[in-house]
Design an enzyme around this catalytic site. Sequence first.
Site, PDB file in Angstrom:
ATOM      1  N   GLU A  29      12.264   1.598   7.415  1.00 27.59           N
ATOM      2  CA  GLU A  29      11.218   0.767   6.819  1.00 27.59           C
ATOM      3  C   GLU A  29      11.532   0.327   5.395  1.00 27.59           C
ATOM      4  O   GLU A  29      11.238  -0.793   4.992  1.00 27.59           O
ATOM      5  CB  GLU A  29       9.935   1.589   6.854  1.00 27.59           C
ATOM      6  CG  GLU A  29       8.729   0.979   6.199  1.00 27.59           C
ATOM      7  CD  GLU A  29       7.586   1.959   6.154  1.00 27.59           C
ATOM      8  OE1 GLU A  29       6.455   1.501   6.073  1.00 27.59           O
ATOM      9  OE2 GLU A  29       7.827   3.187   6.192  1.00 27.59           O
ATOM     10  N   ASP A  58       0.836  -1.190   0.000  1.00 26.08           N
ATOM     11  CA  ASP A  58       0.000   0.000   0.000  1.00 26.08           C
ATOM     12  C   ASP A  58       0.879   1.251   0.000  1.00 26.08           C
ATOM     13  O   ASP A  58       1.405   1.599   1.040  1.00 26.08           O
ATOM     14  CB  ASP A  58      -0.978   0.005   1.164  1.00 26.08           C
ATOM     15  CG  ASP A  58      -0.361  -0.420   2.496  1.00 26.08           C
ATOM     16  OD1 ASP A  58       0.670  -1.113   2.518  1.00 26.08           O
ATOM     17  OD2 ASP A  58      -0.944  -0.059   3.529  1.00 26.08           O
TER      18      ASP A  58
END
Length: 550
Positions: free
Chosen positions: A487, A302
Amino acid sequence: MAVQRTINAETLVDPFSDALADVCPADTLSPAERYQELFVAVQTQRVFADSKTFVDCAPRQYPEHILQAYRAEHHGPDFDLAAFVDAHFSVFSFAERDFDADRSASLCAHIDRLWPVLTRHPCEHPQRSSLLPLPFDYVVPGGRFTELYYWDSYFTMLGLDASGQCELMRHMADNFAYLIDTYGHVPNGSRTYYLSRSQPPVFALMTDLFEECGVRRASDYLPQLRKEHAFWMDGADHLPAGETHRRCVRLPCGSVLNRYWDDRDTPRDEAYLEDVETAHACARPPHHVYRDLRAGCESGWDFSSRWLDDPQQLSSIRTTRILPVDLNSFLYKLERQIARLSAIRDDPQSAEAFDALADARRVAIDRYLWSAEAGTYLDYDWQRASPRTALTAAMLTPLFVGLASPTQADGVATAVSEHLLMPGGLATTTVDVSAQQWDKPNGWAPLQWIAIRGLQHYGHAQLAEEIEQRWLSIVAERFEQGSKLVEKYVLQAGAEPADGGEYPLQDGFGWTNGVTRQLLREDPKHQANRCRAGTCSVHEQRVDVQPSGT
């Protein structure tokens, strides 16, 4: 591959122990449902810069009383919404845990020290918040992600294994079993607003890891594996050809493959205003856009051009119209795992039935998701009856779960070498004109792991090692520059930090720690084992991330 440990039955804790009985039932209403027009006002008026902040807030009183107070006060001439929210909610945060990167410590030691910082304890959960209760301790990704996430956790556990965190892994295992038993599936994350969707079904992979690490027998979780399969296959048995139901699509030939989905078709609680604005940017019915955005979140990607008709327009998202390579590969693994464990549990009838399901899925994957023309796996647009043409790192998932033939694996390896290999590892897609974070030039730890293991399974050891070397080098370079793991990474030497997507780059970071820690254990000679935090400037690359050739 992790070394197989011997499981000592005397040290195993019953996965369905009395501790589960002490978990308070969750209030499963989402913040949008619970706070109604107050929720809409807070999100549309941008009381918080990040839409996720409010839905994670802890109420200071019973939610019913807060909503009643809002209805009584908000029409007043001096009403201040931000002050009202501040008076009735506390911004959610766990107690601060002091942590400074030790410049004398190795990257492995740094990651080992991070596990307590990222570990959460259910006794710390605030009352009446959106956080789902859990029976045992768990590890969060970090940054704005302060809850348990599904597919993240598998890759995080790889590092827990490498760091010898067996008890924490056992707790994580039982938390996932609890979630499946309680809700019928593993939610996207342990928040009420995530209950309408899951994430890539990797619990079967987790059970293998539990057994390899001596944490649990995989067969302990056979009932939960079957429940998860039932969740993904709901409605498939009586679905006519050409029809769909939730996550299942029956194709004209009669085969069933799966798609990502969400049971809600409203704006996401954690991105309410963003979703409303996205839906307004196109002529499609808003509820179609909302469902596709939510399904994109279930995918874990996403967002990505992978789901878009126009790579530059998020409003063109069509996730529910696409049959993904990775999802169907993970479900193939789930079916094979249920068959294997059923045989172990002396249930040959179930073993035969699930082997037949896996065989049928493999035939369907070969028919619809393998492209002889491209020489690799491609997602399939079932509505338009045509493959998606963009190449993505998802093509490696069939190798990771062992469903590809040797010839197919060779084709995937060629496609990776020619199109996805970058100086810092495996690119996510070949699309570099998108503003989405799951696109080139960003690289993500879980995709590196899937690629490395998948290529190793089929004898492409040199390419697997090339990806591993480049990935560890880029992580080490950023660690030396910024004293942290993040991340996602731009896979170019000396590049700026990764961006794209709906929120700033997050520190922490669970799955980067996990994959990196496991790879460093397996490759102790890699120079990343010798790097130290903050030992070079942005302009002083002490770790070589230039391609060495394939």
